[in-house]
Write an enzyme that holds these catalytic residues in place. Structure first.
Site, short mmCIF file in Angstrom:
data_model
loop_
_atom_site.label_atom_id
_atom_site.label_comp_id
_atom_site.label_asym_id
_atom_site.label_seq_id
_atom_site.Cartn_x
_atom_site.Cartn_y
_atom_site.Cartn_z
N LYS A 48 0.86 -1.21 0.10
CA LYS A 48 -0.06 -0.15 0.00
C LYS A 48 0.81 1.27 0.15
O LYS A 48 0.64 2.18 -0.76
CB LYS A 48 -1.04 -0.02 1.27
CG LYS A 48 -1.98 -0.99 1.20
CD LYS A 48 -2.68 -1.33 2.51
CE LYS A 48 -3.89 -2.52 2.35
NZ LYS A 48 -4.31 -2.81 3.65
N GLN A 90 -4.31 -1.44 9.82
CA GLN A 90 -4.51 -2.60 9.12
C GLN A 90 -4.82 -3.86 10.01
O GLN A 90 -4.63 -3.91 11.32
CB GLN A 90 -2.69 -3.07 8.96
CG GLN A 90 -2.53 -4.43 8.17
CD GLN A 90 -3.07 -4.27 6.69
OE1 GLN A 90 -3.06 -3.35 6.12
NE2 GLN A 90 -3.66 -5.31 6.16
N ASP A 147 -10.44 2.94 4.82
CA ASP A 147 -11.13 1.59 4.41
C ASP A 147 -12.61 1.68 4.40
O ASP A 147 -13.31 0.67 4.02
CB ASP A 147 -10.62 0.59 5.36
CG ASP A 147 -9.22 -0.26 4.86
OD1 ASP A 147 -9.04 0.13 3.59
OD2 ASP A 147 -8.69 -0.67 5.81
#
Ligand code: NAD
Length: 285
Positions: free
Chosen positions: A52, A96, A119
């Site tokens: 990422k 994460q 997200d």
């Protein structure tokens, strides 16, 4: 059968993002910035975070990763999120997942300002998505919908069968399909006679994480398969349905399918980048 090429589609999206960032830079503004928090040292999480970060930087955006040991106090993680929420140079924050078991993941996710939730997993964003007014969409479902759209696959009026009801993939994908006027059947591990349902589906989206979940004959002729799963087997990466063993029979049966790898996977990271840029643009109208 048409191959739905997620890699090529992701490449195009990323090229467009890089172009926009270049323009932002050229007029003298600061570039969009993503902050990533990784707690613990799971090798798979570390490699996802690296990828990422690398993608973000390659598109000209800024990225800062906070690597915290699994012994970090929950309070310290919440304080860091709070600092990032208030940092005007940070547009998006990503934690994460999964976090080590001893943390309250929901509490930590909810501590992100929902307007910086890269997200789209914050309760507020889940609610807005269900109301059909998403502020930010979770990356994999957004990638699935983009693949359908860019490949001119009609969704309205179709019977879409979604297999898997996780908050990350299945549930939000079903919601997005409903909003686009599909008739949706949401299947999960308690669903009986799964193949009876998939055989009457026009679009089948599998996100169960079980190789060989369905056979080519479990689809009607001309159906569309979006195989989201990434299963690591002795023979390499496989989907729930798509594998080197099934590819030929699927080609005879289906109208279109995403390969694994090279289907939904590359779209997920491209959508994350798109979310970062979009949040930057919204914040700096
Ligand atoms: P999860 O384990 O949270 O959810 C799996 C879901 O599948 C559950 O809702 C469960 O009820 C359902 N399920 C399990 N076995 C089933 C069965 N036999 N029949 C019907 N339903 C069944 O997993 P997740 O995070 O949603 O991920 C699912 C898969 O998608 C995994 O393989 C994961 O690696 C992959 N994934 C891919 C991407 C990508 O970018 N391509 C992103 C996220 C997840």
């Amino acid at each position: 059968m048409k191959i739905i090429d997620g890699k090529a589609c992701a490449q195009q999206i990323k090229a467009q993002i890089a172009k926009e960032v270049e323009m932002i830079k050229a007029i003298g503004f600061r570039v969009p910035k993503l902050a990533i928090i990784l707690v613990g040292d799971r090798p798979d999480s570390m490699s996802y975070v690296k990828s990422k970060e690398k993608t973000c930087l390659s598109l000209g955006m800024d990225c800062q990763t906070y690597l915290l040991p699994a012994t970090t106090a929950e309070r310290d993680i919440l304080d860091l999120v709070d600092r990032l929420n208030n940092d005007r140079s940070v547009d998006a924050v990503l934690i994460q997942l999964p976090l080590p078991d001893h943390y309250d993941s929901a509490r930590i996710l909810e501590s992100i300002d929902y307007r910086k939730d890269a997200d789209g997993l914050h309760l507020m964003n889940v609610g807005l998505l269900h109301l059909g007014e998403p502020y930010v969409m979770p990356c994999t479902p957004k990638g699935i919908m983009t693949l359908l759209e860019t490949n001119n696959i009609e969704v309205a009026g179709q019977h879409a069968v979604v297999i898997g009801r996780s908050q990350l993939v299945g549930e939000p994908t079903a919601q997005l399909l409903i909003r686009q006027n599909a008739t949706v059947t949401l299947c999960h591990s308690h669903t009986r006679h799964l193949s009876d349902i998939t055989r009457i589906g026009d679009i089948i989206i599998t996100a169960a994480g079980h190789p060989n979940l369905l056979k080519p004959e479990d689809f009607k002729e001309g159906a569309i398969l979006i195989d989201v799963a990434i299963n690591r087997t002795e023979e390499g990466l496989e989907g729930d349905v798509y594998s080197p063993r099934t590819r030929e029979a699927l080609e005879q049966r289906l109208g279109a399918a995403t390969p694994v790898p090279g289907g939904v996977g590359p779209m997920t990271i491209a959508m994350l980048m798109q979310n970062v840029l979009d949040m930057y643009k919204t914040r700096n109208k």
